[in-house]
Design an enzyme around this catalytic site. Structure first.
Site, PDB file in Angstrom:
ATOM      1  N   ASP A   8      40.029  93.892   4.949  1.00  0.00           N
ATOM      2  CA  ASP A   8      39.053  93.028   5.601  1.00  0.00           C
ATOM      3  C   ASP A   8      37.702  93.222   4.928  1.00  0.00           C
ATOM      4  O   ASP A   8      37.227  94.359   4.783  1.00  0.00           O
ATOM      5  CB  ASP A   8      38.940  93.362   7.092  1.00  0.00           C
ATOM      6  CG  ASP A   8      40.188  92.940   7.864  1.00  0.00           C
ATOM      7  OD1 ASP A   8      41.086  92.339   7.260  1.00  0.00           O
ATOM      8  OD2 ASP A   8      40.259  93.229   9.070  1.00  0.00           O
ATOM      9  N   ASP A 129      45.123  83.333  16.131  1.00  0.00           N
ATOM     10  CA  ASP A 129      44.506  84.513  16.732  1.00  0.00           C
ATOM     11  C   ASP A 129      44.312  84.242  18.214  1.00  0.00           C
ATOM     12  O   ASP A 129      43.697  83.234  18.598  1.00  0.00           O
ATOM     13  CB  ASP A 129      43.149  84.799  16.082  1.00  0.00           C
ATOM     14  CG  ASP A 129      43.268  84.890  14.564  1.00  0.00           C
ATOM     15  OD1 ASP A 129      44.271  85.457  14.081  1.00  0.00           O
ATOM     16  OD2 ASP A 129      42.370  84.388  13.873  1.00  0.00           O
TER      17      ASP A 129
END
Length: 250
Positions: A8, A129
């Site tokens: 990330d 998500d």
């Protein structure tokens, strides 16, 4: 089943967030490309990248870091974060990203997903998500009223390569994957589903290999790899079909 190590990206660094909160970021490597090289050297055969700043900005922000990773590794890379128009999809695929992951735009502009999936077969995934079963967008900053399953079904016949399903409440918390929710999603759609959020240990890997999870295409591991809770080589050995005892001797 593929085990994807996550990188990330925030401010050009490799970080991990807790529950998608940018204020709760831990820096694990100041050189994301070197981290990618280490993952490849360890034996991972597919990398999962997220441009966190891009997810909030709605456009690529950590492009330099991503491009450096693409230069340094030879394994396939999937990338999400800030991919909200066809120009960005095309740009990343041309630069060497194997598969782009469209998240917020899958809710706001589903036609983009359908058009991109048709134009680039096998190279477009949807990032789904969710928090408590409801889809989150804008870098997880907003939770919609849209049930995750409803969004997944929108793309059933669109040619989407995969759905990356993340339970936000578990992400970065090392509490274990939401296998019940993820398996239910995988059972409800024909699109391959990748589990994300909370993977913490070899016990979680073993659960992924149970018969009930056989429809899952893979899982993403993040914080547990960085802080040593999950031994990468042992996890890969298990995913490769070796027993827990054999993996333990690796």
């Amino acid at each position: 089943m593929i085990l994807f190590p996550a990188i990330d990206l925030k401010d050009g660094l490799a970080v991990r967030l807790e529950q998608g909160d940018m204020a709760r970021a831990t820096i694990f490597n100041r050189d994301p490309a070197e981290q990618a090289r280490q993952f490849e050297e360890t034996g991972f055969r597919y990398l999962h990248l997220v441009d966190l700043d891009g997810a909030f900005a709605g456009r690529p922000v950590n492009a330099a870091a991503v491009e450096r990773i693409l230069e340094l590794v030879s394994v396939p890379v999937q990338l999400g974060g800030g991919i909200r128009d066809m120009a960005t999809v095309e740009g990343w695929l041309e630069k060497g990203v194997t598969r782009v992951i469209i998240g917020t735009a899958a809710v706001r502009d589903p036609e983009l997903v359908k058009t991109a999936a048709k134009r680039f077969p096998g190279r477009v995934a949807v990032g789904l998500d969710a928090r408590n079963g409801r889809v989150a967008v804008e870098g997880w900053a907003e939770v919609s009223d849209l049930p995750a399953l409803d969004l997944a079904k929108r793309f059933e016949d669109a040619g989407v390569a995969a759905i990356v399903y993340t339970e936000i409440s578990r992400d970065g918390m090392l509490t274990g994957l939401d296998l019940d929710g993820t398996i239910a999603l995988a059972d409800a759609v024909a699109i391959p589903v990748i589990a994300s959020g909370g993977l913490a240990s070899l016990a979680d890997i073993e659960k992924l290999l149970e018969p009930r999870a056989e429809k899952l295409a893979g899982a993403i591991a993040g914080r547990a790899l960085y802080d040593g809770r999950l031994d990468a080589r042992k996890a890969l050995a298990l995913m490769g079909g070796r027993s827990a005892a054999e993996a333990g001797r690796a």
